[in-house]
Write an enzyme that holds these catalytic residues in place. Structure first.
Site, PDB file in Angstrom:
ATOM      1  N   TRP A 317       0.830  -1.207   0.000  1.00 33.27           N
ATOM      2  CA  TRP A 317       0.000   0.000   0.000  1.00 33.27           C
ATOM      3  C   TRP A 317       0.860   1.251   0.000  1.00 33.27           C
ATOM      4  O   TRP A 317       0.390   2.334  -0.346  1.00 33.27           O
ATOM      5  CB  TRP A 317      -0.954   0.006   1.191  1.00 33.27           C
ATOM      6  CG  TRP A 317      -0.351   0.425   2.510  1.00 33.27           C
ATOM      7  CD1 TRP A 317       0.758  -0.089   3.117  1.00 33.27           C
ATOM      8  CD2 TRP A 317      -0.851   1.441   3.392  1.00 33.27           C
ATOM      9  NE1 TRP A 317       0.984   0.536   4.321  1.00 33.27           N
ATOM     10  CE2 TRP A 317       0.014   1.478   4.522  1.00 33.27           C
ATOM     11  CE3 TRP A 317      -1.937   2.315   3.355  1.00 33.27           C
ATOM     12  CZ2 TRP A 317      -0.181   2.360   5.590  1.00 33.27           C
ATOM     13  CZ3 TRP A 317      -2.132   3.185   4.425  1.00 33.27           C
ATOM     14  CH2 TRP A 317      -1.261   3.201   5.522  1.00 33.27           C
ATOM     15  N   GLU A 451      -0.525  -1.909  12.291  1.00 32.19           N
ATOM     16  CA  GLU A 451      -0.342  -3.360  12.184  1.00 32.19           C
ATOM     17  C   GLU A 451      -0.148  -4.054  13.528  1.00 32.19           C
ATOM     18  O   GLU A 451      -0.004  -5.275  13.568  1.00 32.19           O
ATOM     19  CB  GLU A 451       0.824  -3.662  11.241  1.00 32.19           C
ATOM     20  CG  GLU A 451       0.499  -3.304   9.800  1.00 32.19           C
ATOM     21  CD  GLU A 451       1.674  -3.434   8.855  1.00 32.19           C
ATOM     22  OE1 GLU A 451       1.430  -3.564   7.641  1.00 32.19           O
ATOM     23  OE2 GLU A 451       2.831  -3.387   9.322  1.00 32.19           O
TER      24      GLU A 451
END
Length: 713
Positions: A317, A451
């Site tokens: 990304w 994350e």
């Protein structure tokens, strides 16, 4: 090479002036080149390498399987390292100084010869920008004021053709293909991603053990390495040889065509007044980005750039969210033909990933978290991100929106983008879960940009990005009169019914369902304000920022601080923005060549993601640029320690212009015009100025203004 000496040659005045202007990064006066970890590189978007490194990398060339089970003997898909035939050492020379010429995309070492005082040797490396398939090295020896001949001892270091971990290498030298002046190799990867066995033909100048320059002579020697893959042509071996022969005959002319091509790239850029170090960081960041991609080679952009195997050379990304936006403002064609086209080319891989979730009945285009040659998922299976970090599929859709809003390129949107967008919407429609009781849609078991949060439900970033994706696809379908060919009502229902977590009492967005103040890895909820530009009150924007600044780890990537900078500037808090701004580019200060690391203490090197975030802080933060449907917004401000900023040759709807500002005045200058549209400037000082001349327009510093367009009918 010999490196011990008490006296060193000093760079000439022009060299120092280029350093001060931010166009050259230099070491001198006994400084030594950094280790490979923080060493600079040369590249042209097709081929690149770290100076002094053992490997050369060609974009799109990977070794290793797509599926890796964590076996140490079974390396995952990663950039395949070609032996560095350009790693020439001059063993009897004494290093004096060196520099990366950012503007010219060359790296130069300067030596003296202890046995021949007064002889000067220059070693210049570059990846040819126009002829993408070649690397060039020049060794120039100035013996013009010396009365004796001088001999240089040469060798290529670090070459081991029999123990290469990525390629089986066949030496074709002294066959029917070649002669004694050059060598030819056929390199074939050992393990394919799926089926296709990539091969690279390499033709390279034979390096003599020594070269002698006569007294009173100044001479330049050229060493060329050409590359051609079977991705490009089946005749790649003969093709590599042909490229080599043609370019070597023109060796004296190669540098000019290389510089001319980089001059075109630098038509667009960013100028900083009053802070030469910041100008160096800006220019080097742009150089490292531009040298990793090109518009005729669509193989994505890795967080480690093209010159390293960082993050295995995969695309994440990071491409669309961090690197693409600043490149887009300066060179939208590069974004379209390299970054977006890479995703378009790999739609089959995205569809394959969706279908692999058989028990979930997913369909459409589900882009992989890590993508390499084929576009299928290549994230190692021991990492949960490959399974659960899915917001990338929405991020790609919104990158297409950014490109279209900035360029108005409807032909590309219809021919390429719309197919991707429909497939993305189909995936999310199959991914959401409907709660009949509350009549809401949820996205469960996800990893958001933070994350540290694994397997959470209703990530507010993910859900907002998905909501905007559906709205964007519906907008395009309406624009091109295709609403009857999509499930318009269903997709509208999802867009309007997705759970968007918000604490009405305290006016802030929880990161995910059940979030309770846990430490986060990086900017997540803060991204709702930018780049998503989600509609919220200033109070909520500020509350999100204050809350998540306090719970973000100090060991995360630099992009967090760039986004905090953008947010505080949007909220007109210059003092708070300044605190975050200096942190946003602290990760490149450990290297004389401003090579970024992922975190303050290390991590991935040549961290292009951090460069992209930093440039966003400058352009979208201090420039206040916002890309909307039909208009661009600007709110120029100055970073502490600077006297002026200028975004040079910015592209919008086929026209280009400069926007510059200092402590008193904003200057807007048209450069080129798209005859199909006319642009208009609107500000608090001026009401609808049609931009049809090259005459500059002056605004008072501190003004907000808008550029919008209308079609010429």
């Amino acid at each position: 090479m010999i490196i011990n000496s008490q006296e060193y040659l000093q760079p000439p005045q022009w060299w120092n002036e280029r350093v001060e202007a931010g166009n050259l990064l230099s070491i001198s006066n006994g400084e030594q080149e950094p280790t490979n970890y923080l060493m600079t590189n040369v590249g042209n978007g097709y081929v690149a390498f770290v100076i002094g490194g053992e490997s050369i990398y060609v974009g799109g060339v990977y070794n290793g399987p797509a599926i890796n089970l964590g076996d140490a003997n079974n390396l995952p898909s990663h950039r395949a390292g070609i032996p560095n035939f350009q790693n020439i050492e001059i063993s009897n020379a004494q290093f004096q100084y060196a520099g990366l010429d950012i503007e010219n995309a060359t790296y130069t070492r300067v030596y003296s010869i202890p046995s021949s005082p007064g002889t000067i040797v220059k070693q210049i490396f570059y990846a040819h920008q126009k002829i993408r398939n070649i690397l060039v090295q020049e060794i120039e020896v100035d013996n013009s004021n010396i009365e004796t001949d001088v001999t240089l001892q040469l060798s290529v270091v670090g070459i081991n053709l029999t123990a290469n971990v990525d390629f089986n290498i066949l030496n074709l030298t002294n066959t029917q293909f070649t002669g004694n002046d050059y060598q030819l190799y056929n390199l074939t990867i050992k393990v394919p991603e799926v089926n296709f066995m990539t091969s690279v033909a390499v033709t390279t100048t034979t390096i003599p053990q020594s070269i002698t320059i006569k007294s009173g002579e100044k001479k330049k020697h050229h060493y060329v390495t050409s590359f051609l893959t079977n991705i490009e042509t089946n005749d790649y071996i003969e093709g590599s040889l042909d490229i080599y022969k043609t370019t070597f005959l023109l060796a004296d002319q190669l540098i000019k065509s290389h510089l001319d091509e980089w001059n075109k790239i630098w038509i667009s850029g960013i100028e900083v007044g009053g802070d030469s170090h910041l100008q160096q960081v800006v220019n080097s960041s742009l150089y490292y980005l531009f040298s990793s991609i090109r518009d005729d080679w669509s193989y994505g952009m890795s967080p480690g750039g093209l010159a390293s195997d960082g993050y295995n050379g995969h695309s994440f990304w990071d491409t669309e969210t961090w690197m693409l936006p600043p490149i887009l403002l300066l060179n939208p064609k590069l974004v379209r033909d390299c970054l977006l086209q890479y995703r378009i080319n790999n739609l089959p891989g995205a569809h394959e990933k969706a279908l692999s979730y058989k028990s979930n009945n997913y369909t459409g285009f589900m882009f992989p978290w890590e993508s390499a040659f084929t576009g299928i998922e290549v994230c190692p299976t021991f990492a949960p991100t490959g399974i659960l970090e899915q917001h990338i599929t929405a991020d790609i859709a919104l990158a297409i929106r950014q490109y279209y809003y900035l360029t108005g390129d409807l032909d590309w949107l219809i021919d390429f983008g719309y197919k991707a967008l429909k497939g993305i919407a189909e995936f999310w429609a199959s991914r959401v879960e409907y709660d009949q009781l509350n009549q809401q849609y949820s996205i469960n078991t996800i990893i958001p940009p933070d994350e540290y949060a694994v397997g959470v439900n209703n990530s507010v970033y993910t859900n907002v990005a998905v909501k905007m994706t559906f709205e964007w696809v519906i907008e395009v379908a309406t624009l091109i009169n295709d609403t009857e060919n999509i499930p318009f009502e269903h997709w509208s229902s999802i867009a309007n019914g997705l759970v968007i977590l918000f604490d009405e009492v305290n006016q802030w967005h929880p990161e995910y369902q059940g979030y309770n103040g846990e430490t986060i890895k990086q900017a997540d909820v803060v991204l709702l304000g930018f780049p998503l530009m989600y509609n919220m009150s200033k109070e909520a924007r500020k509350n999100d920022l204050i809350y998540y600044e306090a719970v973000t780890t100090n060991s995360g990537p630099a992009m967090t601080y760039s986004m905090h900078t953008v947010a505080w500037l949007e909220l007109e808090s210059l003092e708070n923005a300044t605190k975050q701004w200096f942190r946003s580019y602290n990760n490149c200060n450990n290297s004389p060549f401003l090579v970024w690391t992922e975190t303050p203490t290390g991590g991935a090197v040549n961290f292009a993601t951090g460069m992209g975030g930093f440039l966003q802080g400058l352009m979208f933060g201090y420039g206040g640029v916002r890309i909307h449907q039909g208009n661009l917004d600007f709110y120029p401000q100055l970073p502490e320690g600077t006297t002026s900023l200028k975004i040079r040759s910015m592209n919008y709807i086929g026209s280009t212009f400069n926007v510059g500002w200092n402590q008193t005045t904003i200057t807007f200058e048209m450069l080129t015009f798209n005859p199909s549209v006319y642009l208009t400037l609107l500000s608090t000082e001026y009401d609808n100025i049609i931009l049809n001349t090259l005459d500059p327009i002056y605004l008072t510093f501190g003004s907000k203004f808008q550029i919008y367009f209308n079609n010429n009918n």
